[in-house]
Scaffold this motif. Structure first.
Motif, PDB file in Angstrom:
ATOM      1  N   VAL A  41      19.583  19.922  73.282  1.00 18.08           N
ATOM      2  CA  VAL A  41      20.272  21.109  73.779  1.00 18.08           C
ATOM      3  C   VAL A  41      21.716  21.132  73.272  1.00 18.08           C
ATOM      4  O   VAL A  41      22.459  20.172  73.447  1.00 18.08           O
TER       5      VAL A  41
ATOM      6  N   VAL B 156      19.265  28.649  77.057  1.00 15.27           N
ATOM      7  CA  VAL B 156      19.462  27.388  76.351  1.00 15.27           C
ATOM      8  C   VAL B 156      19.525  27.617  74.842  1.00 15.27           C
ATOM      9  O   VAL B 156      18.648  28.261  74.265  1.00 15.27           O
TER      10      VAL B 156
ATOM     11  N   GLU C 202      23.955  23.130  84.213  1.00 18.56           N
ATOM     12  CA  GLU C 202      24.329  23.223  82.794  1.00 18.56           C
ATOM     13  C   GLU C 202      24.639  21.846  82.219  1.00 18.56           C
ATOM     14  O   GLU C 202      24.195  21.508  81.114  1.00 18.56           O
TER      15      GLU C 202
ATOM     16  N   ALA D 139      24.184  25.498  77.103  1.00 17.51           N
ATOM     17  CA  ALA D 139      23.369  26.100  78.161  1.00 17.51           C
ATOM     18  C   ALA D 139      24.249  26.900  79.096  1.00 17.51           C
ATOM     19  O   ALA D 139      25.402  26.551  79.335  1.00 17.51           O
TER      20      ALA D 139
ATOM     21  N   ILE E 168      13.439  29.458  81.678  1.00 20.87           N
ATOM     22  CA  ILE E 168      14.335  29.031  80.601  1.00 20.87           C
ATOM     23  C   ILE E 168      14.140  29.996  79.436  1.00 20.87           C
ATOM     24  O   ILE E 168      13.025  30.200  78.972  1.00 20.87           O
TER      25      ILE E 168
ATOM     26  N   LEU F 255      21.518  19.991  81.550  1.00 23.92           N
ATOM     27  CA  LEU F 255      20.798  20.482  80.372  1.00 23.92           C
ATOM     28  C   LEU F 255      21.448  20.004  79.068  1.00 23.92           C
ATOM     29  O   LEU F 255      20.759  19.528  78.162  1.00 23.92           O
TER      30      LEU F 255
END
Ligand code: WTA
Length: 647
Positions: free
Chosen positions: A540, A561, A531, A543, A594, A534
């Motif tokens: 992003v 996400v 996480e 996440a 994802i 990401l």
């Protein structure tokens, strides 16, 4: 026996094994009734410089958490793995090295190992490494990786091996956490015919680690590498200038031997710290009894030295026993899917130890590639790293082992140092999928979520009620975290993070992690780590990562996400994020799926409800349970509608 499939102990095996069924129960009884007496006796299996008079000093209490074994004894771990065997085994092969390319192989005798380790130790000393210093090792599977580990042990330095598949960032974080100033690496690694740019990765990592003053580079492929004069040295050049003798340092049993980083449910990876004395007693003893190792056996563990299995059961346990241990540079499917078994035939391997994920991957290709080989030297098969499903177990048993070799399904962890629950081949009837019974001195307990001890056939959280010599001693640099992670949940007990079932026969069946750790192909990943990788990406916003059942890997990585406002969810971005995580952590952390999530299911206090995310990822969206505490129940419908795991 309660379960349907039970594979009885083979008579021939019981006769020749170190321990038979009756022997197991007697010795186990003794080991848990009188741990001091039991370990006082078995601690003698290794050589001590100054023998211990104290055996065990342990407290799992909050105020006084400490774990000490044999703590007034002194020893040298490398001398135990090498020097003490020289009189009898100077010309016996210690390490068989099998290259990625089937035409490359080396046999290293105990005599040669002694010289190589001494030289490596002297090279480290020449770089200023002293007792207690941390040396980071970022190596491919070549003998020099083992030499470097043993060289540290010889001079009392503490090694931290970082798996060669980790990214520059992951390497940098681990170097910084343990403050190491010396790095051992290679120009490149070789796996499945492909090159792994270790030195280039190290150079990248070291941009963030200004304190590293020496990089010792082993030449493996001869490929071109960047070079920083004054910092980088070629191992072969340095080794030719130093003596081939290096006296082993006298170390206290509780001096640290190594740090190995492992993922937990929260935060950064933890530096699991093991000390020398108890660890060596425990790993050598489990190696002997669990694998029923006898003099002359050829033993092969397919793990990488970057993981604990490689530490305990390629290097320390086997070498402490004067064994011949095989070290394999390559992968199971290169040049073709018969490779494992070709290597078994070529080196007449008797004991073979691998991970369920490898078995499942090979199973997919059918019996053909296995049956092309003889495998008649095999006597015992082992499994480690994740629960083995009965189907894979039976395939391993039937197809690989021709129903002649018992399988030892060994349950343990980086933290436990060595195997805690496993069959013994001469003593334990087998049940496919069960790790069966505890090793000597190990007291497993199942407790419910309130910490109440559960009796009889039941299921619960797996704890260990008392210490064993191979147990980790602390989290490097963070003793509080050691307590919080392992001893706070169920006071007075070590909590493993695993769930387990115990059947009517007292057999343990590990059901998998009960925390936010996922086990991908036998590698531990913290969901929090993926996480944070990401959300480090500019596009992003948020996440959440969970595990989901995966046919080959055991568990796959499923990421939800939420993009920052204005960003378009495209296929290209999905690929970019996968690459991003590979770069941030390493290929083993790549998300398999994802899903774009406009929102995540949260409680009114803002906590992500992972239980719901796990269900949707597992495609079990019909049984979500109680969702009444959700702040916005609408997000769940969207997540279900756009779920990615549709078999
Ligand atoms: C899992 C690897 C079921 C478990 C030695 C544990 C297993 C984690 C088994 C530790 C097994 C390991 N059966 N599960 N035989 N062996 N595990 O630290 O969830 O890389 O907590 O150590 O792997 O992984 P680690």
């Amino acid at each position: 026996m309660s379960e349907t499939t039970v594979i009885p102990i083979r008579d021939d095996r019981a006769k020749s094994a170190w321990i038979d069924e009756k022997g197991y129960f007697e010795l186990y009884e003794r080991s848990v009734k009188d741990p001091e007496g039991f370990w006082a006796e078995h601690g003698k299996r290794i050589d001590w410089i100054k023998p211990y008079t104290k055996v065990k000093d342990v407290s799992f209490d909050k105020k006084d958490l400490h774990i000490k074994w044999f703590h007034d004894g002194t020893l040298n771990v490398a001398a135990n793995c090498i020097d003490r065997h020289l009189a009898k085994r100077r010309d016996q092969v210690a390490i068989i090295w099998e290259g990625d390319d089937p035409n490359e192989q080396k046999n290293i005798t105990y005599g040669e190992l002694h010289e190589q380790v001494c030289r490596f130790a002297n090279v480290l000393k020449a770089q200023g490494v002293q007792k207690g210093d941390r040396v980071t090792i970022y190596m491919p599977m070549i003998p020099e990786a083992a030499y470097a580990m043993l060289a540290c042990a010889r001079i009392g330095a503490v090694h931290s091996v970082v798996f060669g598949g980790f990214s520059p960032d992951a390497l940098a974080g681990r170097i910084e956490d343990c403050d190491s100033t010396v790095l051992v690496t290679a120009d490149e690694g070789l796996r499945g015919g492909r090159k792994v740019p270790l030195k280039a990765n190290a150079d990248e990592a070291l941009k963030k680690c200004p304190k590293v003053t020496s990089v010792v580079v082993v030449k493996r492929t001869g490929g071109a590498v960047g070079w920083q004069d004054g910092r980088d040295i070629w191992y072969h050049e340095a080794a030719s200038k130093v003596s081939a003798d290096c006296p082993p340092a006298e170390m206290n049993a509780e001096d640290p031997l190594f740090i190995l980083y492992t993922s937990g449910s929260t935060g950064k990876p933890k530096g699991v710290l093991h000390s020398g004395g108890g660890y060596l007693v425990y790993t050598s003893m489990t190696h002997q009894y669990v694998f029923d190792y006898h003099d002359g056996d050829i033993y092969w563990c397919t793990a990488d030295v970057g993981w604990v299995t490689g530490h305990s059961y390629i290097v320390y346990g086997p070498l402490a026993n004067g064994a011949t241990t095989l070290m394999f540079e390559g992968v199971p499917n290169y040049p073709d899917g018969s490779r494992f078994w070709q290597v078994c035939d070529k080196h007449k391997v008797n004991i073979f130890y691998t991970a369920p994920t490898a078995i499942r991957a090979l199973m997919r290709d059918g019996e053909g590639p296995v049956k092309k080989t003889k495998r008649d030297s095999l006597r015992l098969l082992g499994s480690v790293g994740e629960p083995i499903n009965p189907e894979a177990w039976l395939w391993y048993y039937r197809v690989v082992g021709d129903e002649k070799s018992p399988i030892v399904d060994t349950w343990w962890q980086t933290e436990t140092g060595g195997i805690l629950i496993s069959p013994l081949p001469g003593a334990t009837p087998l049940k496919p999928g069960s790790a069966t019974r505890p090793f000597f001195g190990v007291k497993p307990e199942l407790v419910d979520n309130d910490g109440k001890k559960l009796e009889g056939a039941t299921e619960g959280n797996l704890c260990i009620a008392d210490s064993w010599p191979g147990q980790m001693r602390t989290v490097y640099g963070d003793h509080q975290r050691f307590f919080d992670t392992y001893f706070a949940t169920f006071p007075g007990k070590y909590f493993t993070g695993d769930g387990a079932r115990r059947d009517e026969d007292g057999y343990y069946w590990i059901t998998g992690r009960v925390d936010d750790v996922i086990n991908v192909s036998g590698h531990r990943m913290g969901t929090a780590e993926v996480e944070s990788a990401l959300v480090a990406h500019a596009k992003v916003a948020e996440a959440a990562v969970v595990g989901y059942p995966h046919d080959i890997k055991g568990q796959g990585i499923y990421a939800y996400v939420t993009l920052t406002a204005g960003e378009e969810p495209t296929e290209a971005l999905r690929k970019e994020l996968v690459q991003w995580v590979r770069k941030e952590i390493g290929p083993i952390a790549s998300p398999d799926l994802i899903q774009w999530a406009p929102g995540l299911p949260k409680t009114r206090s803002g906590k992500i409800m992972r239980r719901i995310l796990r269900k949707i990822a597992a495609n079990e969206y019909e049984a979500l349970g109680d969702t009444s505490t959700l702040a916005d129940p609408g997000v769940v419908d969207d997540l279900i509608e756009n779920r990615m795991n549709r078999p």
